[in-house]
Design a protein around this motif. Structure first.
Motif, PDB file in Angstrom:
ATOM      1  N   ARG A  75      33.166  20.172 -18.988  1.00 55.17           N
ATOM      2  CA  ARG A  75      34.098  19.045 -17.539  1.00 55.17           C
ATOM      3  C   ARG A  75      33.280  19.150 -16.634  1.00 55.17           C
ATOM      4  O   ARG A  75      33.700  21.136 -17.057  1.00 55.17           O
ATOM      5  N   ILE A  76      33.436  18.944 -15.681  1.00 53.66           N
ATOM      6  CA  ILE A  76      33.179  19.311 -14.237  1.00 53.66           C
ATOM      7  C   ILE A  76      34.728  19.430 -13.874  1.00 53.66           C
ATOM      8  O   ILE A  76      35.543  18.545 -13.455  1.00 53.66           O
ATOM      9  N   VAL A  77      34.925  20.192 -12.680  1.00 56.11           N
ATOM     10  CA  VAL A  77      36.341  20.738 -12.261  1.00 56.11           C
ATOM     11  C   VAL A  77      36.797  21.432 -11.215  1.00 56.11           C
ATOM     12  O   VAL A  77      35.103  22.106 -10.928  1.00 56.11           O
ATOM     13  N   ILE A  78      37.379  21.263 -10.444  1.00 58.01           N
ATOM     14  CA  ILE A  78      37.771  22.247  -9.612  1.00 58.01           C
ATOM     15  C   ILE A  78      37.762  23.937  -9.491  1.00 58.01           C
ATOM     16  O   ILE A  78      38.684  23.593 -10.424  1.00 58.01           O
ATOM     17  N   THR A  79      37.062  24.551  -9.170  1.00 60.93           N
ATOM     18  CA  THR A  79      37.040  25.407  -9.022  1.00 60.93           C
ATOM     19  C   THR A  79      38.731  26.470  -9.235  1.00 60.93           C
ATOM     20  O   THR A  79      39.294  25.841  -8.447  1.00 60.93           O
TER      21      THR A  79
ATOM     22  N   GLY B 270      26.097  13.520 -21.203  1.00 60.00           N
ATOM     23  CA  GLY B 270      25.752  14.970 -22.188  1.00 60.00           C
ATOM     24  C   GLY B 270      27.333  15.606 -22.193  1.00 60.00           C
ATOM     25  O   GLY B 270      27.360  16.184 -23.135  1.00 60.00           O
ATOM     26  N   LYS B 271      27.521  16.042 -21.359  1.00 59.55           N
ATOM     27  CA  LYS B 271      28.737  16.003 -21.187  1.00 59.55           C
ATOM     28  C   LYS B 271      29.291  16.345 -21.790  1.00 59.55           C
ATOM     29  O   LYS B 271      30.802  17.105 -22.343  1.00 59.55           O
ATOM     30  N   PHE B 272      30.130  14.542 -21.772  1.00 63.22           N
ATOM     31  CA  PHE B 272      30.860  14.077 -22.933  1.00 63.22           C
ATOM     32  C   PHE B 272      30.779  14.701 -24.265  1.00 63.22           C
ATOM     33  O   PHE B 272      31.987  14.973 -24.628  1.00 63.22           O
TER      34      PHE B 272
ATOM     35  N   ARG C 280      26.258  25.162 -24.956  1.00 57.57           N
ATOM     36  CA  ARG C 280      26.738  23.178 -25.012  1.00 57.57           C
ATOM     37  C   ARG C 280      26.112  23.438 -23.131  1.00 57.57           C
ATOM     38  O   ARG C 280      25.724  21.779 -22.820  1.00 57.57           O
ATOM     39  N   ARG C 281      26.203  23.458 -22.155  1.00 56.89           N
ATOM     40  CA  ARG C 281      25.404  22.939 -20.308  1.00 56.89           C
ATOM     41  C   ARG C 281      23.973  22.780 -20.721  1.00 56.89           C
ATOM     42  O   ARG C 281      23.593  21.919 -20.479  1.00 56.89           O
ATOM     43  N   LEU C 282      23.265  23.467 -21.399  1.00 56.32           N
ATOM     44  CA  LEU C 282      21.872  23.647 -22.275  1.00 56.32           C
ATOM     45  C   LEU C 282      21.665  22.368 -22.707  1.00 56.32           C
ATOM     46  O   LEU C 282      21.078  21.524 -21.906  1.00 56.32           O
ATOM     47  N   PHE C 283      22.144  22.448 -23.787  1.00 57.87           N
ATOM     48  CA  PHE C 283      22.328  20.935 -24.571  1.00 57.87           C
ATOM     49  C   PHE C 283      22.733  19.859 -23.839  1.00 57.87           C
ATOM     50  O   PHE C 283      22.018  18.644 -23.833  1.00 57.87           O
ATOM     51  N   ALA C 284      23.931  19.960 -23.144  1.00 55.38           N
ATOM     52  CA  ALA C 284      24.665  18.739 -22.401  1.00 55.38           C
ATOM     53  C   ALA C 284      23.097  18.457 -21.580  1.00 55.38           C
ATOM     54  O   ALA C 284      22.771  17.561 -21.116  1.00 55.38           O
ATOM     55  N   ALA C 285      22.850  19.349 -20.381  1.00 55.45           N
ATOM     56  CA  ALA C 285      21.825  18.688 -19.571  1.00 55.45           C
ATOM     57  C   ALA C 285      20.443  18.610 -19.934  1.00 55.45           C
ATOM     58  O   ALA C 285      19.936  17.244 -19.752  1.00 55.45           O
ATOM     59  N   LEU C 286      19.735  18.312 -20.917  1.00 52.85           N
ATOM     60  CA  LEU C 286      18.760  18.205 -22.075  1.00 52.85           C
ATOM     61  C   LEU C 286      18.774  16.814 -22.251  1.00 52.85           C
ATOM     62  O   LEU C 286      18.406  15.741 -21.898  1.00 52.85           O
ATOM     63  N   LEU C 287      20.425  16.318 -22.663  1.00 54.40           N
ATOM     64  CA  LEU C 287      20.946  15.376 -23.146  1.00 54.40           C
ATOM     65  C   LEU C 287      20.703  13.863 -22.349  1.00 54.40           C
ATOM     66  O   LEU C 287      20.027  12.859 -22.492  1.00 54.40           O
ATOM     67  N   ASP C 288      21.345  14.486 -20.868  1.00 56.68           N
ATOM     68  CA  ASP C 288      21.721  14.164 -19.937  1.00 56.68           C
ATOM     69  C   ASP C 288      20.539  13.404 -19.355  1.00 56.68           C
ATOM     70  O   ASP C 288      19.538  12.151 -19.071  1.00 56.68           O
ATOM     71  N   PHE C 289      18.821  14.568 -19.614  1.00 56.23           N
ATOM     72  CA  PHE C 289      17.296  14.247 -18.619  1.00 56.23           C
ATOM     73  C   PHE C 289      16.823  13.313 -19.436  1.00 56.23           C
ATOM     74  O   PHE C 289      16.087  12.131 -18.575  1.00 56.23           O
ATOM     75  N   VAL C 290      17.196  13.629 -21.016  1.00 56.57           N
ATOM     76  CA  VAL C 290      16.203  12.196 -22.092  1.00 56.57           C
ATOM     77  C   VAL C 290      17.109  10.763 -21.303  1.00 56.57           C
ATOM     78  O   VAL C 290      16.153   9.747 -21.365  1.00 56.57           O
ATOM     79  N   LEU C 291      18.661  11.179 -21.307  1.00 56.34           N
ATOM     80  CA  LEU C 291      18.438   9.702 -21.082  1.00 56.34           C
ATOM     81  C   LEU C 291      18.269   8.934 -19.387  1.00 56.34           C
ATOM     82  O   LEU C 291      18.118   7.972 -19.344  1.00 56.34           O
TER      83      LEU C 291
ATOM     84  N   ASP D  63      33.434  24.435 -11.316  1.00 58.91           N
ATOM     85  CA  ASP D  63      32.813  25.326 -12.932  1.00 58.91           C
ATOM     86  C   ASP D  63      33.044  23.653 -13.744  1.00 58.91           C
ATOM     87  O   ASP D  63      33.678  22.542 -13.664  1.00 58.91           O
ATOM     88  N   VAL D  64      31.356  24.340 -14.626  1.00 62.96           N
ATOM     89  CA  VAL D  64      32.473  23.624 -15.840  1.00 62.96           C
ATOM     90  C   VAL D  64      33.072  23.928 -16.906  1.00 62.96           C
ATOM     91  O   VAL D  64      32.711  24.658 -17.421  1.00 62.96           O
TER      92      VAL D  64
END
Lengths: 518, 164
Positions: B84-88, B77-79, B11-22, B149-150
């Motif tokens: 999502r990003i949270v405090i550890t 991408g994360k959406f 999920r992190r990888l695909f979210a990152a790839l989607l964000d990168f393209v966007l 963390d994510v």
């Protein structure tokens, strides 16, 4: 009566002294690319001993490995030293052995011929580095005297060889916007070419003439909101020519980079030596606007619509006189045309179509003139380049033209064995001549010597191979002949083999041939 | 008691790839409308180029992801991938300054490296920076730096898994 005779004698002596001074003015400085102010590229018999009768004894004497596969400097010989640009450096070599004496680092590749002048008892060298400007260094100590960006704009490119005349240096300036235009985010284009006059002692700018005086204005939009500007371009790619009688400097310009075009692109300028004021400008191709974005696609946002034929004057104009004493300025264009121009007013005397022309067609870098036979040697490249090539059949080769009549005395084409890009038989390199021989080379690495009068091939040497060099365990490879070409000096022929720009064959061999007395 | 389930590598990888393209698409539009690279100056001055690219990259990232980051701790991408990003150690969205440092500083650095054609450097830096995600805590280097963390979802003890 006696007083009149005495006065007449005194006037003759004064005139003779003036002539000697004029000759001395030339002789105390070495004239870079063209070997004299008029850019004849001709070596007289006292400077070159090669001839049609001894050229068969020409043998390779030594080879030096340059540090670049794209050498673009024309050598200078001064006493027993040979100076040449070697990538981001100017290198001094021993003329007889090829041993390196010293090297002076520059910020960008040395791209021009090297001129020499003796200033206040010191031998100084003058040359341009492509990316940053004009240098003056000591010939003896490898020490920088001064550096001038020559009124540099950030896009300035220094490709044409500077010309030393008296206390001034005339430095041609081109523009790298021709390539920046490929970038879709770049607002093409705003800058123009220029000729700059520098003080020989200090490098201070005496005057600066832009080839386009009208400031660029927005003329539309390219990609989304990226603006397009014009007029722009008209770069000065070749060395200027000096007319000591009229005190004029002549030079040629290239195409515009954006539309609408200016009246000064693809033109020959005549400007006052002391002020840079324009005496006349003659344009030969109107509306020629082209840049490298068009090579990516004619639909590119920065490609002018319609794109022009890109038929610059890359070759320096040559000044001479016809047999009946009329002075003539000869200019070769990438369109394949050789123009004869009246230097008094810029009017066209005649034009001879020698090649089909194109992006890399026609007369590319330079010509040579034989004042003994009144022949001009015009190399025609005429390689096919998509999308812009002239409609006629190619006429690549070396053509000797009688400058009195404009008629072709002879033409020579060397059979390289193929017509692919890297062995095309046309001639792009600048020739050099003496009274009996003219030297050129092919993209395929063939070094050729022709008889100046008959066009007979006297000698050839294939350089696309590996050479051992003056340095132990170091080899050099030969490649295409392009740009500046050979230098004839005494019993020697000095030339770099290799040039990999625009798809030619790279190489880093500095070859020195000499007459084999044995 | 809640248990925070770290987002999967996929999920992190695909979210990152989607964000990168966007971001790339958005960057092209931003550059073409702001004209940051229109003049010759950035093309003949490395510092000017890097500053402009950084600014354009930051602007693009903010335009695309600003609101989602502020309100949900997510990029587009994360959406889409439901992470999502949270405090550890918590399920709370980090302070905005943490999100700014985490999101704006790092990506433009990589863009600047790539545009400067530093050869293999970008791959070495990327490996060091993101390679730590393969370890047990699934944190990239920037997660360690700003203590985030994510997460994929939250398990609340005694109830079924609740998606974020």
């Amino acid at each position: 009566m006696f007083k009149k005779k005495m006065l007449l004698k005194l006037m003759c002596v004064a005139a003779a002294l003036f002539c000697v001074y004029g000759v001395a003015q030339q002789q105390k400085s070495g004239h870079g690319w063209g070997l004299n102010f008029q850019n004849h590229r001709f070596q007289s018999n006292d400077k070159s001993f090669l001839s049609s009768t001894n050229v068969d004894r020409l043998k390779l004497k030594w080879v030096y490995a340059l540090g670049t596969q794209e050498p673009r400097s024309y050598p200078l010989v001064l006493d027993d030293r040979l100076f040449i640009g070697d990538g981001n450096a100017l290198t001094a070599l021993d003329l007889e052995s090829g041993k390196q004496l010293w090297s002076f680092d520059t910020e960008s590749p040395v791209s021009t011929a090297i001129s020499h002048a003796n200033i206040d008892g010191e031998d100084r060298l003058f040359f341009s580095a492509r990316g940053n400007g004009v240098y003056s260094i000591s010939a003896d100590e490898s020490k920088e005297i001064w550096f001038s960006p020559a009124g540099r704009k950030s896009t300035a490119t220094y490709s044409g060889s500077p010309l030393v005349v008296g206390d001034q240096i005339f430095a041609p300036v081109a523009s790298s916007e021709i390539g920046l235009a490929m970038i879709p985010f770049y607002g093409c284009c705003k800058d123009s070419g220029a000729l700059v006059a520098l003080d020989i002692r200090t490098g201070e700018t005496n005057w600066h003439l832009n080839t386009i005086t009208e400031p660029a204005k927005k003329v539309g939009y390219g990609f989304l909101l990226i603006r397009r500007f014009a007029p722009s371009g008209a770069p000065v790619w070749g060395a200027p020519t000096y007319d000591s009688k009229r005190k004029l400097v002549y030079f040629g310009t290239g195409q515009n980079y954006s539309l609408p075009a200016s009246a000064t692109s693809d033109a020959i300028f005549a400007v006052e030596e002391s002020t840079g004021e324009i005496r006349w400008v003659t344009q030969f191709t109107e509306g020629d606007a082209y840049n490298l974005a068009c090579n990516l696609s004619p639909s590119h946002w920065n490609c002018p619509d319609p794109p022009g034929p890109d038929v610059d004057f890359g070759a320096p104009p040559i000044l001479h006189e016809t047999r009946d004493g009329n002075e003539i300025l000869l200019a070769g264009q990438k369109s394949g045309d050789l123009h004869a121009i009246d230097p008094d007013d810029g009017s066209v005397l005649w034009t001879k179509k020698l090649g089909r022309g194109g992006l890399l067609g026609g007369v590319h870098h330079g010509m040579a003139l034989n004042p003994v036979h009144n022949l001009i040697y015009v190399p025609i490249f005429d390689i096919y380049t998509d999308p812009k090539t002239g409609a006629l059949p190619p006429n690549g080769g070396l053509h000797a033209v009688d400058i009195d009549t404009g008629e072709v005395a002879w033409s020579a084409t060397y059979d390289t064995g193929c017509e692919e890009r890297n062995c095309w038989p046309g001639i792009s390199v600048s020739p050099i001549a003496n009274e009996s021989i003219v030297v050129v080379g092919t993209i395929n690495g063939d070094l050729l010597i022709y008889d100046t009068v008959t066009g007979e091939l006297l000698w050839s040497y294939y350089t696309r191979k590996s050479f051992s060099t003056v340095e132990e365990n170091v080899r050099a490879n030969g490649g295409s002949f392009d740009v500046h070409g050979a230098l004839l000096y005494e019993d020697k022929l000095i030339v770099t083999s290799g040039y990999q720009n625009f798809g030619q064959i790279g190489g880093n061999a500095l070859l020195v041939f000499a007459i084999d007395d044995e | 008691m809640s248990e925070f389930v770290l987002a999967t590598h996929g999920r992190r990888l695909f979210a990152a790839l989607l964000d990168f393209v966007l971001v790339i698409v958005g960057l092209i539009v931003v550059l073409a409308t702001t004209r940051l690279l229109e003049s010759s100056e950035p093309w003949t001055n490395d510092l000017s180029f890097n500053v402009r690219i950084f600014a354009a990259g930051a602007l693009t990232y903010l335009i695309l992801n600003g609101l989602l980051l502020i309100y949900r701790g997510q990029t587009i991408g994360k959406f889409v991938l439901g992470i999502r990003i949270v405090i550890t150690g918590t399920d709370r969205r980090p302070p905005i300054w943490v999100l700014v440092v985490r999101s704006l500083f790092i990506p433009p650095v990589f863009v600047a490296i790539m545009f400067n054609d530093w050869g293999g450097t970008v791959f070495i830096v990327a490996f060091v920076w993101y390679g730590t995600i393969l370890l047990k805590h699934r944190k990239c280097l920037h997660d360690y730096l700003v203590r985030t963390d994510v997460i994929g979802h939250v398990n609340t003890k005694g109830s079924s898994t609740q998606p974020v």
